[in-house]
Design a protein around this motif. Sequence first.
Motif, PDB file in Angstrom:
ATOM      1  N   ASP A  19       0.846  -1.185   0.000  1.00  0.00           N
ATOM      2  CA  ASP A  19       0.000   0.000   0.000  1.00  0.00           C
ATOM      3  C   ASP A  19       0.881   1.234   0.000  1.00  0.00           C
ATOM      4  OD1 ASP A  19      -2.264   1.495  -0.065  1.00  0.00           O
ATOM      5  OD2 ASP A  19      -2.918   1.072   1.983  1.00  0.00           O
ATOM      6  N   ALA A  20       0.296   2.345  -0.451  1.00  0.00           N
ATOM      7  CA  ALA A  20       0.980   3.643  -0.455  1.00  0.00           C
ATOM      8  C   ALA A  20      -0.086   4.728  -0.394  1.00  0.00           C
ATOM      9  CB  ALA A  20       1.839   3.818  -1.705  1.00  0.00           C
ATOM     10  N   VAL A  21       0.149   5.758   0.423  1.00  0.00           N
ATOM     11  CA  VAL A  21      -0.810   6.847   0.583  1.00  0.00           C
ATOM     12  C   VAL A  21      -0.057   8.179   0.607  1.00  0.00           C
ATOM     13  CG1 VAL A  21      -2.588   5.537   1.783  1.00  0.00           C
ATOM     14  CG2 VAL A  21      -0.736   6.558   3.094  1.00  0.00           C
ATOM     15  N   TYR A  22      -0.770   9.234   0.180  1.00  0.00           N
ATOM     16  CA  TYR A  22      -0.286  10.609   0.274  1.00  0.00           C
ATOM     17  C   TYR A  22      -0.736  11.215   1.599  1.00  0.00           C
ATOM     18  CZ  TYR A  22       1.235  11.110  -4.618  1.00  0.00           C
ATOM     19  OH  TYR A  22       1.888  11.000  -5.810  1.00  0.00           O
ATOM     20  N   SER A  23       0.080  12.092   2.145  1.00  0.00           N
ATOM     21  CA  SER A  23      -0.350  12.881   3.293  1.00  0.00           C
ATOM     22  C   SER A  23      -1.368  13.920   2.833  1.00  0.00           C
ATOM     23  CB  SER A  23       0.852  13.561   3.948  1.00  0.00           C
ATOM     24  OG  SER A  23       1.478  14.452   3.049  1.00  0.00           O
ATOM     25  N   PRO A  24      -2.209  14.468   3.737  1.00  0.00           N
ATOM     26  CA  PRO A  24      -3.236  15.429   3.301  1.00  0.00           C
ATOM     27  C   PRO A  24      -2.687  16.652   2.591  1.00  0.00           C
ATOM     28  CG  PRO A  24      -3.708  14.646   5.515  1.00  0.00           C
ATOM     29  CD  PRO A  24      -2.360  14.113   5.151  1.00  0.00           C
ATOM     30  N   ASP A  25      -1.475  17.113   2.943  1.00  0.00           N
ATOM     31  CA  ASP A  25      -0.906  18.261   2.252  1.00  0.00           C
ATOM     32  C   ASP A  25      -0.068  17.880   1.048  1.00  0.00           C
ATOM     33  OD1 ASP A  25       1.155  17.063   3.562  1.00  0.00           O
ATOM     34  OD2 ASP A  25       1.884  18.860   4.600  1.00  0.00           O
ATOM     35  N   GLY A  26       0.082  16.584   0.777  1.00  0.00           N
ATOM     36  CA  GLY A  26       0.804  16.122  -0.393  1.00  0.00           C
ATOM     37  C   GLY A  26       2.306  16.189  -0.277  1.00  0.00           C
ATOM     38  N   SER A  27       2.841  16.514   0.884  1.00  0.00           N
ATOM     39  CA  SER A  27       4.290  16.653   1.027  1.00  0.00           C
ATOM     40  C   SER A  27       4.993  15.332   1.311  1.00  0.00           C
ATOM     41  CB  SER A  27       4.611  17.646   2.147  1.00  0.00           C
ATOM     42  OG  SER A  27       4.112  17.173   3.392  1.00  0.00           O
ATOM     43  N   LYS A  28       4.254  14.322   1.746  1.00  0.00           N
ATOM     44  CA  LYS A  28       4.848  13.029   2.095  1.00  0.00           C
ATOM     45  C   LYS A  28       4.084  11.904   1.409  1.00  0.00           C
ATOM     46  CE  LYS A  28       6.236  14.513   6.761  1.00  0.00           C
ATOM     47  NZ  LYS A  28       5.487  15.789   6.780  1.00  0.00           N
ATOM     48  N   ILE A  29       4.806  10.814   1.156  1.00  0.00           N
ATOM     49  CA  ILE A  29       4.221   9.578   0.654  1.00  0.00           C
ATOM     50  C   ILE A  29       4.705   8.463   1.566  1.00  0.00           C
ATOM     51  CG2 ILE A  29       3.923   8.047  -1.313  1.00  0.00           C
ATOM     52  CD1 ILE A  29       4.775  10.301  -3.124  1.00  0.00           C
ATOM     53  N   VAL A  30       3.773   7.638   2.029  1.00  0.00           N
ATOM     54  CA  VAL A  30       4.102   6.560   2.957  1.00  0.00           C
ATOM     55  C   VAL A  30       3.835   5.230   2.255  1.00  0.00           C
ATOM     56  CG1 VAL A  30       3.732   5.606   5.259  1.00  0.00           C
ATOM     57  CG2 VAL A  30       3.382   8.053   4.852  1.00  0.00           C
ATOM     58  N   THR A  31       4.788   4.309   2.369  1.00  0.00           N
ATOM     59  CA  THR A  31       4.671   2.996   1.751  1.00  0.00           C
ATOM     60  C   THR A  31       4.758   1.910   2.815  1.00  0.00           C
ATOM     61  OG1 THR A  31       7.062   2.917   1.348  1.00  0.00           O
ATOM     62  CG2 THR A  31       5.668   3.766  -0.423  1.00  0.00           C
ATOM     63  N   ALA A  32       4.105   0.794   2.543  1.00  0.00           N
ATOM     64  CA  ALA A  32       4.125  -0.371   3.428  1.00  0.00           C
ATOM     65  C   ALA A  32       4.354  -1.608   2.583  1.00  0.00           C
ATOM     66  CB  ALA A  32       2.818  -0.492   4.208  1.00  0.00           C
ATOM     67  N   ALA A  33       5.047  -2.602   3.173  1.00  0.00           N
ATOM     68  CA  ALA A  33       5.414  -3.789   2.414  1.00  0.00           C
ATOM     69  C   ALA A  33       5.321  -5.023   3.289  1.00  0.00           C
ATOM     70  CB  ALA A  33       6.826  -3.644   1.840  1.00  0.00           C
ATOM     71  N   ASP A  34       5.561  -6.171   2.651  1.00  0.00           N
ATOM     72  CA  ASP A  34       5.520  -7.446   3.358  1.00  0.00           C
ATOM     73  C   ASP A  34       6.689  -7.631   4.312  1.00  0.00           C
ATOM     74  OD1 ASP A  34       3.158  -8.446   2.407  1.00  0.00           O
ATOM     75  OD2 ASP A  34       4.051  -9.390   0.651  1.00  0.00           O
ATOM     76  N   ASP A  35       7.708  -6.774   4.236  1.00  0.00           N
ATOM     77  CA  ASP A  35       8.831  -6.895   5.157  1.00  0.00           C
ATOM     78  C   ASP A  35       8.523  -6.321   6.538  1.00  0.00           C
ATOM     79  OD1 ASP A  35       8.755  -4.238   4.561  1.00  0.00           O
ATOM     80  OD2 ASP A  35      10.738  -4.133   3.649  1.00  0.00           O
ATOM     81  N   GLY A  36       7.294  -5.823   6.762  1.00  0.00           N
ATOM     82  CA  GLY A  36       6.904  -5.291   8.056  1.00  0.00           C
ATOM     83  C   GLY A  36       7.353  -3.876   8.311  1.00  0.00           C
ATOM     84  N   LYS A  37       7.892  -3.204   7.311  1.00  0.00           N
ATOM     85  CA  LYS A  37       8.395  -1.847   7.490  1.00  0.00           C
ATOM     86  C   LYS A  37       7.449  -0.828   6.858  1.00  0.00           C
ATOM     87  CE  LYS A  37      13.300  -3.084   7.681  1.00  0.00           C
ATOM     88  NZ  LYS A  37      14.641  -2.867   7.098  1.00  0.00           N
ATOM     89  N   ILE A  38       7.424   0.345   7.463  1.00  0.00           N
ATOM     90  CA  ILE A  38       6.684   1.489   6.933  1.00  0.00           C
ATOM     91  C   ILE A  38       7.698   2.591   6.680  1.00  0.00           C
ATOM     92  CG2 ILE A  38       4.890   3.201   7.380  1.00  0.00           C
ATOM     93  CD1 ILE A  38       3.599   1.199   9.283  1.00  0.00           C
ATOM     94  N   LYS A  39       7.750   3.083   5.454  1.00  0.00           N
ATOM     95  CA  LYS A  39       8.719   4.113   5.085  1.00  0.00           C
ATOM     96  C   LYS A  39       7.980   5.385   4.685  1.00  0.00           C
ATOM     97  CE  LYS A  39      12.620   1.243   3.676  1.00  0.00           C
ATOM     98  NZ  LYS A  39      13.623   1.877   4.553  1.00  0.00           N
ATOM     99  N   VAL A  40       8.480   6.513   5.176  1.00  0.00           N
ATOM    100  CA  VAL A  40       7.922   7.823   4.870  1.00  0.00           C
ATOM    101  C   VAL A  40       8.882   8.515   3.905  1.00  0.00           C
ATOM    102  CG1 VAL A  40       7.108  10.009   5.795  1.00  0.00           C
ATOM    103  CG2 VAL A  40       6.890   7.918   7.159  1.00  0.00           C
ATOM    104  N   TRP A  41       8.376   8.904   2.738  1.00  0.00           N
ATOM    105  CA  TRP A  41       9.187   9.510   1.681  1.00  0.00           C
ATOM    106  C   TRP A  41       8.775  10.966   1.499  1.00  0.00           C
ATOM    107  CZ3 TRP A  41      12.705   6.093  -0.612  1.00  0.00           C
ATOM    108  CH2 TRP A  41      12.483   4.735  -0.357  1.00  0.00           C
ATOM    109  N   ASP A  42       9.746  11.801   1.261  1.00  0.00           N
ATOM    110  CA  ASP A  42       9.479  13.193   0.940  1.00  0.00           C
ATOM    111  C   ASP A  42       9.073  13.275  -0.530  1.00  0.00           C
ATOM    112  OD1 ASP A  42      10.150  15.996  -0.042  1.00  0.00           O
ATOM    113  OD2 ASP A  42      10.497  16.262   2.094  1.00  0.00           O
ATOM    114  N   ALA A  43       7.879  13.781  -0.799  1.00  0.00           N
ATOM    115  CA  ALA A  43       7.382  13.813  -2.174  1.00  0.00           C
ATOM    116  C   ALA A  43       8.176  14.765  -3.049  1.00  0.00           C
ATOM    117  CB  ALA A  43       5.898  14.205  -2.185  1.00  0.00           C
ATOM    118  N   TYR A  44       8.786  15.784  -2.459  1.00  0.00           N
ATOM    119  CA  TYR A  44       9.536  16.761  -3.246  1.00  0.00           C
ATOM    120  C   TYR A  44      10.927  16.239  -3.591  1.00  0.00           C
ATOM    121  CZ  TYR A  44      12.005  21.098  -4.366  1.00  0.00           C
ATOM    122  OH  TYR A  44      12.771  22.057  -4.975  1.00  0.00           O
ATOM    123  N   SER A  45      11.638  15.689  -2.622  1.00  0.00           N
ATOM    124  CA  SER A  45      13.015  15.251  -2.851  1.00  0.00           C
ATOM    125  C   SER A  45      13.110  13.799  -3.301  1.00  0.00           C
ATOM    126  CB  SER A  45      13.846  15.447  -1.585  1.00  0.00           C
ATOM    127  OG  SER A  45      13.375  14.611  -0.541  1.00  0.00           O
TER     128      SER A  45
END
Length: 919
Positions: free
Chosen positions: A345-371
């Motif tokens: 799964d992957a979702v945008y933050s309400p302001d669109g500045s972050k993207i969060v991803t989830a995977a089968d490895d049990g980790k949640i990663k927060v990505w900066d949408a700009y960089s």
Amino acid sequence: MKLDYRLSNLLGTVYTQGNLVFSPNGTSILSPVGNRVSCYDLTNNKSFTFPYEHRKNIACIALNPQSTLLLSVDVDGRAILVNFVRRTVLFYFNFKDTVSDLKFSPDGKYFAVAAGRHIQVWRTPEQRDDKQFAPFIRHRVYAGHFADVTSITWSDDSRFFLASSKDLTTKVFSLKSEDSIAAATLVGHREAVVASFFSDDQETIYTISKDGALFQWKYLKASELVEEGKEDEEIDEDDDDSYWRIVEKNFFNQDAKVSCCTFHPKSNLLVVGFSSGIFGLYELPSFTNIQVLSISQNAIDHVTINSTGEWLAFGASKLGQLLVWEWQSESYVIKQQGHFDSLNDAVYSPDGSKIVTAADDGKIKVWDAYSGFCIVTFTEHTSGVTALQFAKRGNVLFSASLDGSVRAWDLVRYRNFRTFTAASRVQFSSLAVDPSGEVVCAGSLDDFDIHLWSVQTAQLLDRLQGHEGPVSSLSFGSEGGLLASASWDKTVRIWSIFGRSTHVEPMQMQSDVLSIAMRPDSKQVAVSTLDGTITFWDVDKGKEVGQVDGKEDLAGGRHSTDRFSAKNATRSKYFTTICYSADGSVVLAGGNSKFICLYDIDNEVLLRKYTISRNMAIEGTLDLLNSKNMTEAGPLDLIDTTGEASDLEDRIDNTLPGASRGSVDARKVRPQIRTTSINFSPTGQSFSAASTEGLLIYSQDSSFLFDPLDLDIDVTVSTTLETLKEKQYLTALIMSFRLNEKGLIQQVYESIPVGNIELISNEFPEVYLERFFKFLTSIIDDSPHIEYHLLWIQSLITAHGPFMLQRRHEFASVLRSIAKYVTKVNKDINRLASNNIYYVQFLLGKQSKIDSSAGSGNAMEGIELVAVKENATEDVEMEDADDDDDDEGWFGPEDEEDSKTKILSKSSPVDDDLSDDEV
């Protein structure tokens, strides 16, 4: 709605295999990601992915010294020549062999390719006076090695190059025939030579073998060796011939093999990476050990050093790690690692500045949408994370996992502050959050209930019962507090969670429901079923209002083990994820296919199909299979050839048999193409797709140079600049928007004085209002004039607010981008203020002294002095007050007029145009 979405970035994966390449200026690094190439700008904190892709995974890449041409080669030897500046493909070529290394000469005129046992030298494609039919012209093929070539290194004058091989030798080759007398073979290593390098003066050659031996070679006579005390029994003192001879032997003494190395001739720095994840930094020729550090749990596959010798880049393909290390300060420039399992799964933050991803490895990663860089990784879940959802307000993220828990995360402090569990152990597969952020819901494939928790107390509030099959998907709308649930029992139910009742009767489907999405206004739901259709239902009336049949649109490719054609395959002819756009006019859908489909809801037609990957290394990307790849033992691609590898460490197999998911070990089966999640960004300018290769970001390319709308013969660039010189700012701004050249618009925009902003905003035509905001969003991130932009935004919204409110759907995307920028400025200013609190206290002390001095004079002088003081304080805060001033304040009453003039001259980027009357 514009449909020209193009691939702009690839998140979730930062490195897979191959070599890393620094740009000639040393500020950017290129990394192969599957069959694509990503570029990371380390100084400006940005990243992008080239839109082209290979047929298979990339083996090696090279960038010419002028930073104009990028050459990438896949594992089959097929190369693509790309214009690095324009990011466009220039030419396709096939070297017809496996390429292990690729290097441009320092002068950029040639490039050498290590293809099998031979080295091919080609002329760099360029624009010639004599027209050539083929851009690739081969200069010469060099032979002599008896095993595969491992690396190529050019000399600084581009006359010679070294070729290292697995046959335990290194050969010196000359580019030109007149230098062929210098050709030589360096023999002495006991294992395969990993790499060879010239010293800065080209008088010494360093060779490094896999067993950790470093040999230094010099071009000497036998008599010179006798004088240095390096005589050998095999050397004849009467021999006057010159040879490359070993003058010194050194050993790294590590309990691991050398996997990669690089050398910086100007600073004499040697970097060696080992199979244990340790790297060593040495200074040659003294062989002084500077650093030995462990940076990875797995082998380092590639290492490189930038042009200045300050940054070291490491790539480890086992876990997909990319690290840039500054060895002098012993700090990371970047340390990125992608998911080593498939995304869910992957979702945008309400302001669109972050993207969060989830995977089968049990980790949640927060990505900066700009960089495009990963900000933080959460590892509290003990099993695969299946669903993510943001609260509509605030920086709160919710996640559901197969470990039987739902967790709430604070993205300001980056911590887990709530954990929700059920009365019995169930694996949660779907998640939804109430728009108010008070209730979180989760569904499971184990039981048929929907669990509701209070976010404030973490208590289980209720279990919604009614479905007769596993709950597959949940969705909240933005209004009304209505929850839509989908189940394998072929029904969709609408719940009023605060009324604890069903809103309408269950909606009966023709097949199992796989995914559901509610329109932002909560008036309609889109339902994807197993028969390949998307059905649209009216929430209030509970009846069907539209249907789209997408079986043929989503039809995927053929797997290598299929005994039937792709046309007869049913595995990919249904949608597993769908989402609405911000205005609710279109729906985006994807599934176990290489296509993503965009549908118009009102007309029920397919608008566009996007191909997420053409990588032949992934199952389901080919429509037809080549019969020559089929054998009695099965497809050639699936036959395990590990035991036939030439190196011992490559023959050792520690992987799990048949494991394709849930293990960090290498897979014995090929991954399958699929899209697990699709989401539009809040601004509507991009959408994300969580696929097998990572998180693909598609953005709109809305930049175009010329628009002939509203043009006449008098509207030209020269007349626009003349109008600007005459200080007719509004007319010049409108003329620049008619020409629609970004450079001209920016020149006119920045030439408008601050005092005229409000007047021009009131008179600005509303037809150009949306384009003005789009122009602002394109320049504000890289512009230093923060206050100037904020004044424009405030004036335009104040003057045209009612007009924009009536057409909110047209301005929604640009206003979200503006809000994202304002939020970013607010955070930066807060951070700056908190860091400079002592400096502010110092300024307040100065203020009290000025107030006391103003009180000693008459009232009028005191008022003028306080006004001047306030302006000076504001100016000093903007300019950081680098000047040293006396204890009586910045200026006194005698230079008051000069100070006013000085302050006005610094208040905006365009104050040179102020007249004397305005001052």
